[in-house]
Design an enzyme around this catalytic site. Structure first.
Site, PDB file in Angstrom:
ATOM      1  N   SER A 145      12.144  -6.776 -43.254  1.00  0.00           N
ATOM      2  CA  SER A 145      12.290  -5.330 -43.088  1.00  0.00           C
ATOM      3  C   SER A 145      12.694  -4.667 -44.387  1.00  0.00           C
ATOM      4  O   SER A 145      13.399  -5.266 -45.212  1.00  0.00           O
ATOM      5  CB  SER A 145      13.353  -5.019 -42.021  1.00  0.00           C
ATOM      6  N   TYR A 158      21.996  -6.060 -39.114  1.00  0.00           N
ATOM      7  CA  TYR A 158      20.535  -6.181 -39.006  1.00  0.00           C
ATOM      8  C   TYR A 158      19.930  -6.506 -40.366  1.00  0.00           C
ATOM      9  O   TYR A 158      19.137  -7.444 -40.501  1.00  0.00           O
ATOM     10  CB  TYR A 158      19.947  -4.879 -38.461  1.00  0.00           C
TER      11      TYR A 158
END
Length: 249
Positions: A145, A158
């Site tokens: 990501s 995350y």
């Protein structure tokens, strides 16, 4: 066909393939002639994806996979080998996102992200690497990501899980410079998927959904990037690809 240039004829297993980037990748690769083995928890949706691929002339198998269960990843890989005689690529795409400041101490959310985003990738590597070694060739493609590239408050854990995987793949690459193994990290930015739907804070969820709707790119764009990495000649490795909306800051 193992290790040849292009996508046609390759066997690719994909986790998190019932929707979003995983589904788009399955359809893109199958459309280019790959045999795909689809893994996810939502088997009804998997069946629908596989049926559409077959209707269009492609080859697809379905396996119920919870990436937090090592045996499920082993079954995914085994299905590819049993059905198609080998596995050329494992696309580890399953992932979850929880947001919140570290000080909120959402330990349950931390555990869930570590289990899916990190252990799930490790379990896939543990299942596929012996097959790749036996074959003399294989390719790990993993969805990370842009959250790991631009750190922002509320996404610390995350982003940490995604950067852990980025580090893991780079180390695996350095351990495998004999040419038998390739690793690719794909870092998407805002993509129109269901990822943020699981964000528990309703205000944050609405903000992220709105932002995604405003600037998010189609999951097919990421699927094409994955296909690009896979289709390279055997002596070429695309280590990292970042793909984001042109207007994302």
């Amino acid at each position: 066909m193992t290790g040849v240039q292009g996508v046609e004829g390759k066997v690719v297993a994909i986790t998190g393939s019932s929707s979003g980037i995983g589904e788009a990748t399955a359809r893109e690769l199958a459309g280019r002639g790959a045999a795909v083995v689809l893994g996810a928890r939502r088997t009804q949706r998997l069946d629908a994806v596989a049926e559409r691929i077959r209707h269009d002339g492609g080859r697809a198998e379905v396996v119920a996979v919870d990436v937090t269960q090592r045996a499920d990843l082993e079954r995914l890989v085994a299905t590819a080998v049993e059905r198609f005689d080998r596995l050329d690529v494992l696309v580890s795409n399953a992932g979850i996102a929880r947001t919140g400041l570290v000080s909120e101490l959402d330990v349950a959310g931390w555990d869930a992200m570590i289990d899916v985003n990190v252990r799930g990738v490790l379990y896939g590597i543990a299942a596929a690497l012996p097959v790749f070694r036996r074959q003399g060739r294989g390719h790990f493609v993993t969805t990370v990501s842009t959250s790991g590239l631009k750190i922002t408050p509320g996404q610390a854990v995350y982003a940490g899980t995604k950067n852990a995987v980025r580090t893991l793949l780079e180390a695996l690459r350095q351990e495998s410079t004999d040419g038998s193994l390739r690793t690719t990290s794909i870092s998407p930015g805002f993509v129109r998927t269901e990822l943020v739907d699981a964000v528990e804070n309703p205000d944050v969820r609405e903000q992220m959904q709105q932002r995604m709707a405003e600037i998010g790119i189609a999951p097919e764009a990421v699927a094409r990037a994955i296909a690009f990495a896979i289709e390279q000649p055997a002596d070429v490795e695309i280590g990292d690809l970042t793909i984001r909306p042109a207007v994302q800051n």
